[in-house]
Motif scaffolding. Structure first.
Motif, mmCIF file in Angstrom:
data_model
loop_
_atom_site.group_PDB
_atom_site.id
_atom_site.type_symbol
_atom_site.label_atom_id
_atom_site.label_comp_id
_atom_site.label_asym_id
_atom_site.label_seq_id
_atom_site.Cartn_x
_atom_site.Cartn_y
_atom_site.Cartn_z
ATOM 1 N N ASP B 884 11.646 50.898 43.758
ATOM 2 C CA ASP B 884 10.996 52.099 43.239
ATOM 3 C C ASP B 884 11.516 52.443 41.874
ATOM 4 O O ASP B 884 10.943 53.221 41.163
ATOM 5 N N ASN B 885 12.608 51.883 41.552
ATOM 6 C CA ASN B 885 13.261 52.357 40.348
ATOM 7 C C ASN B 885 13.699 51.180 39.500
ATOM 8 O O ASN B 885 14.628 50.473 39.833
ATOM 9 N N PRO B 886 13.049 51.031 38.441
ATOM 10 C CA PRO B 886 13.377 49.884 37.598
ATOM 11 C C PRO B 886 14.809 49.965 37.081
ATOM 12 O O PRO B 886 15.448 48.950 36.843
ATOM 13 N N ASP B 887 15.280 51.139 36.910
ATOM 14 C CA ASP B 887 16.638 51.262 36.386
ATOM 15 C C ASP B 887 17.633 50.628 37.336
ATOM 16 O O ASP B 887 18.584 49.988 36.941
ATOM 17 N N GLN B 890 17.582 47.099 37.015
ATOM 18 C CA GLN B 890 18.234 46.632 35.809
ATOM 19 C C GLN B 890 19.725 46.615 36.012
ATOM 20 O O GLN B 890 20.423 45.745 35.573
ATOM 21 N N MET B 897 13.576 42.222 36.345
ATOM 22 C CA MET B 897 12.351 42.387 37.089
ATOM 23 C C MET B 897 11.732 43.740 36.951
ATOM 24 O O MET B 897 12.381 44.723 36.829
ATOM 25 N N ALA B 898 10.513 43.710 37.097
ATOM 26 C CA ALA B 898 9.833 44.951 36.911
ATOM 27 C C ALA B 898 9.243 45.593 38.146
ATOM 28 O O ALA B 898 9.367 46.783 38.311
ATOM 29 N N PRO B 899 8.623 44.888 38.957
ATOM 30 C CA PRO B 899 7.705 45.548 39.887
ATOM 31 C C PRO B 899 8.398 46.593 40.746
ATOM 32 O O PRO B 899 9.497 46.371 41.220
ATOM 33 N N THR B 900 7.774 47.665 40.847
ATOM 34 C CA THR B 900 8.365 48.745 41.601
ATOM 35 C C THR B 900 7.272 49.556 42.259
ATOM 36 O O THR B 900 6.377 50.034 41.576
ATOM 37 N N THR B 901 7.393 49.721 43.463
ATOM 38 C CA THR B 901 6.527 50.709 44.090
ATOM 39 C C THR B 901 7.354 51.434 45.121
ATOM 40 O O THR B 901 8.329 50.898 45.630
ATOM 41 N N ALA B 1078 1.914 54.405 48.789
ATOM 42 C CA ALA B 1078 1.642 55.509 47.883
ATOM 43 C C ALA B 1078 2.353 56.760 48.362
ATOM 44 O O ALA B 1078 2.793 57.564 47.570
#
Lengths: 176, 1208
Positions: B884-887, B890, B897-901, B1078
């Motif tokens: 959920d959190n790109p941070d 990182q 990686m990016a994907p986050t939901t 969602a």
């Protein structure tokens, strides 16, 4: 001094965030990234009051990464020490050289040289307290003190200040 | 010129008493000649002795005299620049003159020693070395007359100056003679004079000499003039009464060569003796010679000398039997070691090595042994001819030793260096150990305590020069601070003396000599400094002003005005742009004057309090700090600023002229011999083998180190045996809660003397943490604490916590690694990664193993494991949702990686769900959603075997199996990684605990919640509670049950995310779960629903279900406090009225919502375990003041009200 100011912050977002919740993500990230930070010119960001979502403009896509850079405007509550400003602070630690006091995140050091003469030699190691010669004033951890800022140092992400209680109406203002 | 003594004996009755300690050894060979001549002469020439006696009783062994003699016999050797000896010689009689020359010379030098001729025997003693120490020793043996003579000799020596150094060089010199001569001009001229006199015989005036010159050929004169001018002309007066002009001449290599002993000179024998007894031996031989001479017998030796070599003396004689005879019966001499010195080596024997300067009384020295190492001391007396001295120093006494057992005392004595402190007899408990004794060799009566003498608070000690003390050379003078420490302040002294019952009367009113010495030196330094400042043209003179500085006007009409320095004109005037209160543009105030000129003396540098400055000059050069006070009482254009240094948190006093405002934060002097401040170093010595320490101060040539026992001591660079920074960086320790902590983490100290402090781990060694706290002043903020006394705190956990909470997902359940530190290695193991560069670029594989730098990737496409640099892999994830959190990502994966939901939490859940029935409830949902995506089932470990999850029995095996299967398939690898990290902290135990339904965490108190176990059961707890409560209560409780969001969960998320994006198979999942993801709440709801359906037999306990927590009975709403929790999940509850009831399981009670000012316990989040006072509630968050007076912001849901601590 506390004050409210409009500031801008740059947010870099990965594409994954691009969606219906984009704006709220931005708002959240601004808060996360900015709160608690010390900005050299403005002081500590105590709280992000508002990030007007409608003011978040479309960002710029970075060519290399696909990330998008948003310049976000926000209004924040700031705390900045000014020289000669008088503040109320809480003593957090006493040592033989003086004591440290905090105003929120701001650390202020009061040297023994900046204490009234009758406290200059008043450090008591056992109690970790600064005690005046007449034993009237006893500054220990947790005491509220009123002090005057004499100077501040900005380091990366932090501001610390030097204060004095050697003036009229300054010094201990209550019990710990 | 070190301790050498030569004893010269004349073989006839005429022994000339002379005592010239300033004589030089290099002249020995000449002396040999001399004596030789004397011997010859005297035997033949007794008659002349009487006349000699009258006028020339004293002999100067300065070889120049003997040179005259020698010349007589050996003219061929003489250089041509000795033109006139023959002529002069006519003055003295043929036979006589050689002797009389010799004595003439003496007379010339030392007219006063006339009394001695009354004695029938004159003995001549020649002390070659000018050590006073020697004299001291001699004094004991000399009568009053001799003493008087020595006084005169002293005077003469003072006048002669650097005579002897030159002699030495002359003896050695060969080629660069000119150089030599000019360097030692003084001496040479003197020598020359003597030589001439030697040749001439009697005392002559310079006039005579001039006349003589006239008689020379013109060419001769020209040359001599030329030579004369080649050197700087100087005259030397040997003695005031004997002021004669000194002639300046050159010294050629040839003439030097003539001094070297030849076969015709007496030989030299070496004899061994006990080291340190050399002088004594020579004395004995001399006495023997004198005694024999008195009896009319003569020993056949011409001299004895104690040269610099230890344990050796040298005797000079023409015959070996004579030497044998001379040493016969002299005790202490090792005759069998007698050896003839080859002629070539004779000069070497007498060569003076100047490097060791003898210590003199009132010299400053440094002790070099033991605790006193490096301490300043003052020489109060010299013994044994300079081999030993008595020093006075500030004692380092450790009174606490008396209270320790011998073993402890031994260790302490070895490790702890007591601070310098003046001795005070009244402080000594054991009065029996204290007595009054006389210090041997001194007249003072001292306090005697534990083998040491104390006088006036100082310690007196007899030490060996060279090994135990080193003189303070010019390169290492006593510092101001040392002197100040050394000086005993009168008031202090007085006070102590009043206490001192045995107070020394003699010294009651006079300050200690050493103290005075220190004071005078201090004054001297101060005046020197002032002088320097007034004369030095540079920074000090102009107050250290630099263009651009802010200055303050201190004199004239505009006193108090401040301005900016625009220019410096020469060193007299300055131009200043006025400004008031920091505003530069105040030109109007001064009538359009943009600049005003001042005299240099009218302005001074203005440094405001609070400014950040750098010291530019002086002792503290390059330190930076903040000005905390300015003292302008000094007057003049300089004030004293007190600066709190950035680095060491010490206060230093610096002149403002040496300061410069600067934003720079000095690393200061933080490097020495390759070591830096805060390095973890291995210490040698001190007994223990594994002593390590952290450098807390870097001095000029030593470090201050705090070792692993928290003891601070000074070490020299050579005592350090390397750095251990890298191992410290790699090291992992466990805190009191079992969290992994490593360098850079922030910890709270939970117990011990440093309890309550928050600090950063700077270094660690095994279980010892070297913590750094910015607010501590001592030892640069470093202190030592055991890792088990600390609790991990700080941003790392908190941030992950907040992230988790921000998602509003309380369903995160396990948070397996909640309280645990992040183990990076584990974080990557099992993940699907793509190699981003190198040979295997583009390949995707599963991380099978990871180290700090490398990962071993099992490639999907080939049956191969490759080692790749950690940086070169990008996590492309696993299939269980996304983060959920790109941070966060990182943080762990370097932003790969990016994907986050938000969906991720759900993804994470089943993973834990694998272990719990509760999550099992979730799984079917996923299954439905995925349409049999297979890989998503909780049973990652065994791919298809979803059933296992439901059989509690299999759970125990799960981790193991996972490990076995680790990385078999890319997809499954994900699961295994998860478990892998789980198993790290005894997962199976945790699972076992969970399955059996035992409440593993209830036994622990707040602080005792440890690692996985707690977290796991927490997850359980939440579910079980929810089982028994309604869905409404789910959310808060589940958040309560969400103790620590943890890297673990995040890792999971990461994997999940990755898989979604890369795995075609799971793309489905993403899609199908899209709706659910969602809204995690919805998901949670479903999950809860699922959980609700789950068998509740394995009811778990809520995390807050522990002693002291205030709860409310669900049945009747009565509040009470849990008094005792039993292992079977039942608890004893003390109701408000004092009534005690027993409840079974946490389900019967619920938490009482804490109110402001309640004492609360944090049951989840980063601050889990913290107790404190609830200050205020702000929406869903609460502000808490913990025991350290620190404020914490915690989710309200995590708070449990507890009874006012009575035990704490």
């Amino acid at each position: 001094m506390f004050f409210v100011k409009e500031l801008t912050h740059e947010i870099v977002l990965e594409p994954i965030h691009f969606g219906p919740k984009l704006r709220s993500t931005i708002v959240r990230l601004v808060k996360e990234q900015v709160e608690g930070l010390a900005l050299a010119n403005y002081g500590f960001v105590i709280n992000v009051i508002e990030v007007p979502e409608d003011k978040v403009k479309s960002g710029i896509i970075e060519y290399d990464t696909g990330n998008v850079v948003f310049n976000v405007k926000y209004s924040a509550l700031l705390l900045r020490p000014f020289t000669n400003e008088v503040m109320d602070a809480t003593v957090s630690q006493c040592n033989p050289l003086g004591f440290f006091a905090f105003v929120g995140p701001l650390r202020i050091f009061v040297s023994k040289h900046s204490m009234p003469e009758d406290m200059f030699n008043g450090f008591e190691g056992e109690k970790e307290a600064w005690i005046s010669d007449d034993k009237e004033v006893e500054i220990v951890r947790g005491c509220p003190v009123r002090l005057k800022i004499k100077g501040s140092t900005v380091e990366e992400g932090n501001i610390s200040a030097i204060g004095t209680i050697k003036d009229n109406y300054l010094g201990l203002i209550g019990e710990p | 010129m070190s301790g050498k003594k030569i004893l010269r004996l004349k073989q006839n009755e005429d022994l000339y008493d002379d005592d010239d300690s300033s004589d030089d050894d290099s002249y020995d060979q000449d002396n040999n000649n001399n004596t030789n001549n004397n011997n010859n002469n005297n035997t033949a020439n007794l008659s002349s002795s009487s006349s000699e006696d009258e006028s020339e009783d004293d002999e100067e062994h300065n070889t120049s005299t003997s040179r005259g003699n020698k010349r007589g016999s050996d003219k061929l050797q003489q250089p041509s620049q000795q033109p006139a000896p023959n002529k002069k010689r006519s003055r003295g009689g043929g036979q006589r003159h050689s002797a009389s020359n010799f004595f003439d010379m003496e007379a010339a030098v030392d007219d006063e020693d006339e009394d001695d001729d009354e004695g029938e025997a004159y003995y001549q003693k020649e002390y070659r070395n000018s050590k006073r120490a020697k004299e001291n020793a001699e004094r004991e043996q000399l009568d009053a007359q001799t003493r008087e003579m020595m006084r005169q000799q002293d005077r003469r020596r003072a006048a002669a100056g650097g005579f002897f150094t030159s002699l030495e060089s002359r003896a050695r010199s060969s080629a660069d003679n000119d150089d030599d001569a000019s360097r030692n001009n003084n001496t040479m001229s003197q020598l020359d004079r003597r030589r001439r006199h030697g040749g001439i015989g009697g005392g002559r005036s310079s006039l005579e000499d001039d006349e003589e010159d006239e008689e020379r050929s013109v060419a001769h004169m020209a040359r001599s003039i030329e030579e004369r001018h080649r050197q700087s002309v100087r005259r030397v007066d040997l003695d005031a009464q004997d002021a004669r002009p000194a002639y300046v001449t050159d010294y050629s290599a040839v003439s030097q060569q003539s001094l070297v002993p030849s076969v015709s000179d007496p030989s030299l024998w070496m004899l061994g003796c006990a080291p340190g007894k050399e002088a004594e031996m020579v004395m004995q031989i001399m006495n023997k010679c004198v005694a024999f001479a008195l009896q009319g017998k003569t020993l056949g030796i011409t001299g004895a000398v104690a040269a610099q070599s230890k344990g050796k003396i040298y005797i000079e004689s023409y015959s070996e039997p004579a030497v044998m005879e001379a040493v016969q019966g002299v005790r202490g001499l090792l005759q069998y070691q007698m050896r003839l010195i080859p002629i070539g080596d004779m000069t070497t024997v007498m060569t003076v090595t100047v490097k060791k300067k003898p210590v003199k009384k009132n010299d400053w020295v440094r002790l070099s042994r033991g605790h006193f190492k490096g301490d300043l001391a003052l020489v109060v007396g010299v013994k044994d001819g300079g081999l030993k001295c008595i020093v006075q120093c500030v004692p380092r006494l450790d009174y606490s030793l008396a209270d320790l057992t011998p073993e402890e005392a031994k260790v302490r004595r070895r490790t702890v260096r007591p601070p310098q402190k003046f001795f005070n007899p009244s402080e000594i408990m054991d009065k029996h150990a204290l007595s009054r004794q006389r210090f041997p060799g001194l007249n003072d009566t001292c306090d005697y305590y534990e083998g040491n003498y104390y006088h006036d608070g100082y310690m007196l000690k007899e030490v060996k020069v060279g090994t135990m003390v080193k003189p303070c050379g010019a390169e290492d003078p006593p510092t101001l601070e040392e002197l100040q420490r050394f000086r005993r302040r009168p008031n202090q002294k007085k006070a102590s003396q009043f206490d001192d019952v045995n107070g020394d009367d003699d010294d009651e009113f006079s300050e200690n000599a050493g103290s005075k010495e220190a004071e005078s030196l201090l004054e001297q330094l101060a005046s020197q400094q002032q002088q320097q400042e007034s004369t030095a043209g540079s920074s000090a003179a102009n107050g250290g002003l630099i263009v651009g500085d802010t200055i303050e006007v201190i004199d004239g009409d505009l006193v108090g005005m401040r301005g900016k320095l625009i220019s410096l004109d020469g060193n007299t005037t300055v131009k200043v742009k006025p400004m008031t209160d920091g505003i530069e543009d105040t030109a109007e105030a001064f009538g359009d004057m943009t600049e005003i000129e001042f005299l240099m003396g009218q302005v001074r540098k203005y440094i405001p309090t609070g400014a950040h400055v750098k010291v530019m000059d002086g002792r503290y050069a390059n330190e930076t700090g903040t000005v905390v006070a300015i003292d302008d009482s000094m007057g003049g254009n300089d004030c004293l600023a007190v600066v709190l240094t950035d680095l060491t948190h010490k206060e230093i006093s610096v002149r403002t002229s040496q300061l410069q405002e600067s934003a720079e934060i000095a690393s200061g002097q933080d490097k020495l011999a390759g070591y830096e401040l805060h390095d973890l170093v291995v210490l040698s010595g001190g007994g223990s083998t594994n002593e390590v320490g952290v450098i807390v101060r870097v001095g000029r040539e030593e470090f201050t180190v705090i070792n692993n026992h928290g003891i601070v001591r000074e070490v020299r660079p050579e005592e350090l045996r390397g750095k251990r920074n890298s191992s410290s960086r790699r090291a992992v320790a466990l805190d009191v809660q079992g969290n992994q902590i490593r360098v850079g983490d922030s910890v709270n100290v939970a117990e011990g003397p440093h309890k309550g402090k928050t600090a950063t781990i700077k270094q660690m060694n095994r279980a010892q943490l070297f913590l750094y706290s910015q607010t501590r002043t001592e030892h640069a903020g470093i202190f030592v604490v055991r890792s088990r006394s600390c609790v991990l705190s700080g941003a790392r956990n908190r941030s992950s916590m907040e992230t988790a909470n921000a998602n509003g997902n309380g369903f995160k359940g396990g948070g397996g690694a909640g309280g645990r530190g992040i183990k990076r290695e584990d974080g990557l193991i099992g993940k699907t990664v793509r190699v981003s560069s190198g040979q295997w670029k583009g390949y995707i594989g599963t991380v099978a193993d990871a180290t700090a730098t490398h990962v071993s990737v099992e490639l999907h496409s080939r049956l191969k494991k490759v080692m790749v640099l950690r940086e070169r892999v990008a996590v492309v994830g696993d299939k269980y949702g996304s983060t959920d959190n790109p941070d966060r990502q990182q943080q762990y994966n370097g932003g790969g990686m990016a994907p986050t939901t938000p969906f991720l939490q759900g993804g994470a859940t089943p993973m834990h769900g694998g272990a719990t029935p509760m999550h099992g409830g979730v799984t079917p949902m996923h299954e439905g959603g995925m349409g049999g995506g297979g890989g998503f089932t909780p049973s990652h470990h065994s791919a298809a075997d979803a059933e296992d999850v439901w059989r509690p029995g299999s759970i125990d095996q799960t981790p193991k199996r996972d490990e076995n299967n680790n990385g078999v398939g890319g997809v499954d690898g994900d699961g295994s990684s998860t478990f892998g990290s789980f198993s790290d902290a005894s997962t199976s135990d945790a699972f076992a605990g969970v399955v059996s339904g035992s409440i593993s965490n209830n036994k622990g108190n707040a602080g005792g919640m440890s690692g996985t176990t707690v977290s796991t059961s927490t997850g359980w707890g939440s579910s079980s509670v929810s089982d028994q409560s309604t869905l409404n209560t789910w959310t808060p409780q589940s958040s309560t049950a969400d103790p620590s969001p943890s890297p673990f969960a995040d890792n999971a998320s990461v994997q999940t995310a990755g898989d979604i994006s890369t795995n075609g198979g799971t793309a489905d999942l993403n899609g199908s779960l899209g709706g659910g993801s969602a809204s995690t709440d919805a998901f949670a709801g479903k999950a809860a629903a699922g959980v609700a359906a789950v068998d509740s037999s394995s009811a778990e306990t809520a995390v807050w279900f522990m002693e002291r927590v205030v709860v409310e009975l669900k049945s009747n709403g009565q509040p009470g406090t849990i008094k005792e929790v039993n292992s079977d999940n039942s608890a004893r509850l003390e109701l408000e009225g004092g009534e005690v009831v027993t409840i079974h399981g946490a389900g019967e009670v619920k938490l009482v919502a804490p109110k402001e000012h309640d004492t609360v316990l944090v049951t989840g989040g980063a601050d889990v375990g913290v107790e404190g006072e609830l200050v205020c509630i702000d929406g869903s968050e609460a502000i808490l003041k913990d025991g350290n007076e620190d404020f914490k912001i915690v989710d309200l849901e995590h708070l449990a009200k507890i009874a006012e601590s009575d035990a704490m």
